[in-house]
Design a protein around this motif. Structure first.
Motif, PDB file in Angstrom:
ATOM      1  N   PRO A   1      -0.164 -16.795   4.656  1.00  0.00           N
ATOM      2  CA  PRO A   1      -1.633 -18.212   4.170  1.00  0.00           C
ATOM      3  C   PRO A   1      -2.870 -16.521   4.320  1.00  0.00           C
ATOM      4  N   GLY A   2      -3.013 -15.776   4.954  1.00  0.00           N
ATOM      5  CA  GLY A   2      -4.051 -14.706   5.442  1.00  0.00           C
ATOM      6  C   GLY A   2      -4.757 -13.970   4.158  1.00  0.00           C
ATOM      7  N   GLU A   3      -6.440 -14.013   4.428  1.00  0.00           N
ATOM      8  CA  GLU A   3      -5.830 -12.520   3.479  1.00  0.00           C
ATOM      9  C   GLU A   3      -5.242 -11.645   3.082  1.00  0.00           C
ATOM     10  N   TYR A   4      -4.637 -11.327   3.655  1.00  0.00           N
ATOM     11  CA  TYR A   4      -3.343 -10.182   3.010  1.00  0.00           C
ATOM     12  C   TYR A   4      -2.695  -9.938   4.274  1.00  0.00           C
ATOM     13  N   ARG A   5      -1.490  -9.521   3.875  1.00  0.00           N
ATOM     14  CA  ARG A   5       0.016  -9.377   4.629  1.00  0.00           C
ATOM     15  C   ARG A   5       0.282  -7.885   4.769  1.00  0.00           C
ATOM     16  N   TRP A   6       0.159  -7.367   6.193  1.00  0.00           N
ATOM     17  CA  TRP A   6       0.472  -6.043   6.460  1.00  0.00           C
ATOM     18  C   TRP A   6       1.888  -5.833   6.658  1.00  0.00           C
ATOM     19  N   TRP A   7       2.631  -4.975   5.921  1.00  0.00           N
ATOM     20  CA  TRP A   7       4.539  -4.731   6.473  1.00  0.00           C
ATOM     21  C   TRP A   7       4.102  -3.218   6.784  1.00  0.00           C
ATOM     22  N   HIS A   8       4.269  -2.653   7.905  1.00  0.00           N
ATOM     23  CA  HIS A   8       4.324  -1.540   7.949  1.00  0.00           C
ATOM     24  C   HIS A   8       5.841  -0.975   8.776  1.00  0.00           C
ATOM     25  N   PHE A   9       6.645   0.445   7.875  1.00  0.00           N
ATOM     26  CA  PHE A   9       7.978   0.496   7.683  1.00  0.00           C
ATOM     27  C   PHE A   9       8.047   2.587   8.632  1.00  0.00           C
ATOM     28  N   ASP A  10       9.167   2.351   8.876  1.00  0.00           N
ATOM     29  CA  ASP A  10       9.702   3.396   9.200  1.00  0.00           C
ATOM     30  C   ASP A  10      10.421   4.270   7.489  1.00  0.00           C
ATOM     31  N   LEU A  11      10.435   5.737   7.469  1.00  0.00           N
ATOM     32  CA  LEU A  11      10.717   6.362   6.106  1.00  0.00           C
ATOM     33  C   LEU A  11      12.655   5.420   6.485  1.00  0.00           C
TER      34      LEU A  11
ATOM     35  N   MET B   1      16.860  -0.054   5.627  1.00  0.00           N
ATOM     36  CA  MET B   1      16.492  -1.277   4.561  1.00  0.00           C
ATOM     37  C   MET B   1      15.604  -1.339   4.111  1.00  0.00           C
ATOM     38  N   LEU B   2      14.306   0.160   3.956  1.00  0.00           N
ATOM     39  CA  LEU B   2      13.322   0.353   3.429  1.00  0.00           C
ATOM     40  C   LEU B   2      13.891  -0.148   1.893  1.00  0.00           C
ATOM     41  N   GLU B   3      14.257   1.445   1.493  1.00  0.00           N
ATOM     42  CA  GLU B   3      14.777   1.552  -0.133  1.00  0.00           C
ATOM     43  C   GLU B   3      15.477   0.222  -0.334  1.00  0.00           C
TER      44      GLU B   3
ATOM     45  N   ILE C   1       8.838   5.196  -0.490  1.00  0.00           N
ATOM     46  CA  ILE C   1      10.598   6.003  -0.285  1.00  0.00           C
ATOM     47  C   ILE C   1      10.727   7.854  -0.439  1.00  0.00           C
ATOM     48  N   GLN C   2       9.593   7.688  -1.342  1.00  0.00           N
ATOM     49  CA  GLN C   2       9.739   9.037  -1.102  1.00  0.00           C
ATOM     50  C   GLN C   2      10.054  10.142  -0.019  1.00  0.00           C
ATOM     51  N   LYS C   3      11.168  11.177  -0.385  1.00  0.00           N
ATOM     52  CA  LYS C   3      10.990  11.767   1.013  1.00  0.00           C
ATOM     53  C   LYS C   3       9.976  12.949   1.526  1.00  0.00           C
ATOM     54  N   GLN C   4       9.378  13.701   0.735  1.00  0.00           N
ATOM     55  CA  GLN C   4       8.274  14.520  -0.228  1.00  0.00           C
ATOM     56  C   GLN C   4       6.908  13.881  -0.329  1.00  0.00           C
ATOM     57  N   THR C   5       5.918  14.188   0.049  1.00  0.00           N
ATOM     58  CA  THR C   5       4.687  13.790  -0.524  1.00  0.00           C
ATOM     59  C   THR C   5       3.155  14.472  -0.495  1.00  0.00           C
ATOM     60  N   ARG C   6       2.780  14.421  -1.641  1.00  0.00           N
ATOM     61  CA  ARG C   6       1.196  15.065  -1.079  1.00  0.00           C
ATOM     62  C   ARG C   6       0.316  13.605  -0.979  1.00  0.00           C
TER      63      ARG C   6
ATOM     64  N   GLN D   1      -2.925  -4.264  -2.148  1.00  0.00           N
ATOM     65  CA  GLN D   1      -2.978  -4.519  -3.056  1.00  0.00           C
ATOM     66  C   GLN D   1      -4.179  -6.460  -3.113  1.00  0.00           C
ATOM     67  N   SER D   2      -4.645  -7.059  -3.414  1.00  0.00           N
ATOM     68  CA  SER D   2      -5.371  -7.641  -2.917  1.00  0.00           C
ATOM     69  C   SER D   2      -5.367  -8.383  -1.393  1.00  0.00           C
ATOM     70  N   ASN D   3      -3.844  -9.198  -1.404  1.00  0.00           N
ATOM     71  CA  ASN D   3      -3.515 -10.041  -0.924  1.00  0.00           C
ATOM     72  C   ASN D   3      -2.218  -8.970  -0.006  1.00  0.00           C
ATOM     73  N   LEU D   4      -2.283  -7.926   0.624  1.00  0.00           N
ATOM     74  CA  LEU D   4      -0.987  -7.128  -0.060  1.00  0.00           C
ATOM     75  C   LEU D   4      -0.888  -5.719   0.417  1.00  0.00           C
ATOM     76  N   LEU D   5      -1.025  -5.467   1.923  1.00  0.00           N
ATOM     77  CA  LEU D   5      -0.551  -3.965   2.476  1.00  0.00           C
ATOM     78  C   LEU D   5       0.599  -3.703   2.638  1.00  0.00           C
ATOM     79  N   ILE D   6       1.142  -2.730   2.001  1.00  0.00           N
ATOM     80  CA  ILE D   6       2.520  -1.713   2.745  1.00  0.00           C
ATOM     81  C   ILE D   6       2.198  -0.494   2.880  1.00  0.00           C
ATOM     82  N   THR D   7       2.539   0.081   4.346  1.00  0.00           N
ATOM     83  CA  THR D   7       2.043   1.017   5.150  1.00  0.00           C
ATOM     84  C   THR D   7       3.690   1.836   5.328  1.00  0.00           C
ATOM     85  N   VAL D   8       4.283   2.941   4.709  1.00  0.00           N
ATOM     86  CA  VAL D   8       5.003   4.126   5.600  1.00  0.00           C
ATOM     87  C   VAL D   8       5.188   5.214   5.924  1.00  0.00           C
ATOM     88  N   ARG D   9       5.806   5.536   7.361  1.00  0.00           N
ATOM     89  CA  ARG D   9       5.478   6.621   7.595  1.00  0.00           C
ATOM     90  C   ARG D   9       6.474   7.394   8.438  1.00  0.00           C
TER      91      ARG D   9
END
Length: 313
Positions: free
Chosen positions: A25-35, A39-41, A57-62, A98-106
């Motif tokens: 219901p908020g401006e956006y929902r923030w999901w924050h995961f550990d790689l 359950m992430l994939e 879910i990429q193991k190596q990124t740039r 996205q405008s109402n969604l933010l997902i971060t993975v570290r």
């Protein structure tokens, strides 16, 4: 399970959702995961298109910045501030926005993300996805600048040490050179990603955020240029240390060569007069040894004068 989930409202206040919907219901929902979360994939495959799911879910990124169906796939890197780990082994954060969604993975703890998380707990979260990106990029870039400045201070110290030609090469110098190379490897594509991000003309990134992101992209460019300069300075320091060592070795070899040139004829004479055969002159004369020593002194003086005349010494 995610590390945290927040519904973030337009005034920066937050709440922890009780449902499992992708947005709230908020401006956006923030999901924050550990790689490493098993359950992430499956969660990403179920909730998202395969392209953004795969990027998360990429193991190596740039570092990258790509548009996807009005949203944004963004990968960034920051200085590794985790205890006992090298700072230049940069930590990555994968994002889908996205405008109402933010997902971060570290994979490893990202302190810039953790600071934003603490702000969300304190009911003072970034008020929009664009503001979240601003806050994250600002913190990542500032810590990069601080680390580059610390390397610059070390390089300056090494350069001052060169005033004393006898100073040995610092044992940290090779590792610092490798550190600069590793940082440059990650920060150049990050500079390109931030420049692309700042140039985007999409509703997700309003004009005021674009201006701030332009400044951060410029700071990233300056950091890359400073790393290029540091790389050249550190090479110059090592080359000068190598030249000083070569000069000392040449000087020592020169002294040994002069000593050998002086003592070569003296060694020949002593060897000649040391043979134990009959007929050696002066064996029955009491002053023969004194005359031999005097002759050798005179010969050494003549050899020294000859070397000076030839400008060998």
């Amino acid at each position: 399970m995610p590390i945290c989930v927040f519904d973030i409202f337009a005034d920066g206040t937050t709440s922890v959702p009780t449902d499992t919907n992708l947005t709230g219901p908020g401006e956006y929902r923030w999901w924050h995961f550990d790689l490493t979360d098993e359950m992430l994939e499956p969660w990403a495959r179920e909730q998202l298109h395969e392209i953004p799911a795969g990027s998360l879910i990429q193991k190596q990124t740039r570092p990258r910045c790509d548009l996807f169906n009005g949203g944004l796939i963004l990968n960034l890197r920051g200085i590794n501030m985790n205890a006992g780990q090298a700072a230049d082994e940069m930590v990555s954060v994968r994002m889908f926005i996205q405008s109402n969604l933010l997902i971060t993975v570290r994979r490893k703890k990202v302190f810039a993300i953790d600071t934003i998380r603490q702000s969300a707990v304190a009911q003072n979260a970034p008020t929009s996805p664009a503001k979240f990106i601003e806050a994250l990029v600002s913190r990542l870039t500032r810590r990069v600048q601080e680390h580059v400045e610390s390397i610059d201070a070390q390089a300056e110290f090494f350069e001052i040490d060169l005033e004393d030609k006898e100073t040995p090469m610092p044992h940290e110098l090779p590792e610092i050179r490798r550190s600069v190379i590793r940082l440059r490897r990650y920060l150049d594509p990050q500079r390109a990603a931030l420049s692309k991000l700042a140039a985007l003309d999409i509703p997700l990134i309003p004009q005021d955020s674009q201006l701030e992101l332009h400044e951060q992209a410029n700071s990233a460019l300056i950091a890359v240029e400073e790393l290029d300069e540091l790389r050249e300075r550190l090479v110059s320091v090592q080359e000068e240390h190598d030249a000083n060592v070569a000069q000392r070795q040449a000087r020592h070899g020169y002294v040994l060569s002069v000593a050998a040139a002086l003592f070569l004829p003296l060694g020949f004479i002593t060897g000649l007069f040391g043979v134990n055969v009959g007929g050696m002159p002066g064996t029955g004369h009491p002053w023969a040894f004194a005359f031999l020593c005097l002759g050798m002194v005179v010969l050494a003086a003549l050899m020294f004068a000859l070397l000076r005349k030839l400008r060998w010494i």
